[in-house]
Write an enzyme that holds these catalytic residues in place. Structure first.
Site, PDB file in Angstrom:
ATOM      1  N   SER A 178       0.858  -1.180   0.000  1.00 20.73           N
ATOM      2  CA  SER A 178       0.000   0.000   0.000  1.00 20.73           C
ATOM      3  C   SER A 178       0.892   1.227   0.000  1.00 20.73           C
ATOM      4  O   SER A 178       2.091   1.137   0.308  1.00 20.73           O
ATOM      5  CB  SER A 178      -0.874  -0.010   1.256  1.00 20.73           C
ATOM      6  N   TYR A 186      -2.481  -1.532  10.376  1.00 23.30           N
ATOM      7  CA  TYR A 186      -2.409  -1.669   8.924  1.00 23.30           C
ATOM      8  C   TYR A 186      -1.099  -1.080   8.393  1.00 23.30           C
ATOM      9  O   TYR A 186      -0.403  -1.693   7.579  1.00 23.30           O
ATOM     10  CB  TYR A 186      -3.608  -0.959   8.307  1.00 23.30           C
TER      11      TYR A 186
END
Length: 259
Positions: A141, A154
């Site tokens: 990401s 995350y």
């Protein structure tokens, strides 16, 4: 076709980014194992691939279950004779500030992203080494590169995947296995849709403001990254013909992060 007769396994491929990549791989000629925790989602993705002339199989897999991952990879090898491409894509999200974050939620996010990626990697590398090469891919990401508030597990997990990817690139080189990580910006999947009202509540702003001022603020054009954007990159990395491209993080984010 760029992936003709290549055997690929993608985790979390019943929906969202994983499914888009599975469908694109099949269009490029790959035999695609759609691995997902939810059997119905996996079956639906397989049916969609087969309806357009592709070849696919469903694999029910909890990526945090060591035996399930080993069995899932073995089923692909038994069915098609090997494994050329593996993509650790399965992921979850949790929105909370660190001081309110339950340890159980922290562990769940890291378990799916990091431990799940490790288990898939270990099982896949055993097959790729025997086969004489392969492509190990990870779904990172923009949060592999930089942090955002409210997403500490995350962000931590996505940073950790960089290290795993690079270690595999070093170890896999002598076996002709490359390793790369895809780092998208915000893609409007169900995972992201769920975050919009959650962040609005935590930040005390409107949902439109979350989209405009949080998710897309630093893009060059105010646009979400699309499923097609990510799938195209996933094909390119899997099809790249040499180890000139290995150990790399490739950002696809409309300029949100530039490296």
């Amino acid at each position: 076709m760029r992936l003709e007769n290549r055997i690929a396994l993608i985790t979390g491929a019943g929906r969202g980014i994983g499914r888009a990549i599975a469908e694109r791989y099949a269009r490029e000629g790959a035999l695609v194992a759609v691995a997902d925790l939810d059997r119905a989602s996996a079956d639906d993705a397989v049916a969609a691939i087969q309806a357009t002339g592709g070849t696919a199989m469903a694999v029910v897999m909890d990526v945090t279950d060591e035996q399930a991952v080993e069995a899932g990879v073995a089923s692909v090898v038994n069915n098609w004779g090997g494994l050329d491409i593996a993509l650790a894509n399965a992921g979850v999200q949790h929105i909370d500030p660190v001081h309110k974050l339950a340890y159980s939620d922290w562990r769940k996010v890291l378990d799916v992203h990091l431990n799940g990626a490790f288990l898939l990697t270990r099982a896949a590398l055993g097959q790729m080494y025997q086969r004489g090469g392969g492509s190990m891919l990870y779904m990172g990401s923009v949060h592999s590169m930089e942090a955002s508030p409210l997403k500490s597990p995350y962000v931590t997990a996505k940073h950790g995947l960089l290290g795993l990817c690079r270690a595999v690139a070093k170890e896999g080189a002598e076996h002709r296995v490359t390793s790369n990580i895809i780092c998208p910006g915000f893609v409007r999947t169900p995972l992201v849709e769920k975050q919009i009202p959650e962040q609005a509540r935590e930040l005390g702003i409107s949902e439109d403001a979350v989209i405009r001022d949080v998710m897309l603020k630093h893009t060059v054009d105010g646009e979400f990254t699309t499923l097609d954007d990510v799938a195209e990159l996933a094909v390119h990395l899997a099809a790249f013909p040499s180890a000139a491209l290995t150990g790399q993080s490739v950002v696809v984010s409309h300029g949100w992060h530039m490296q």
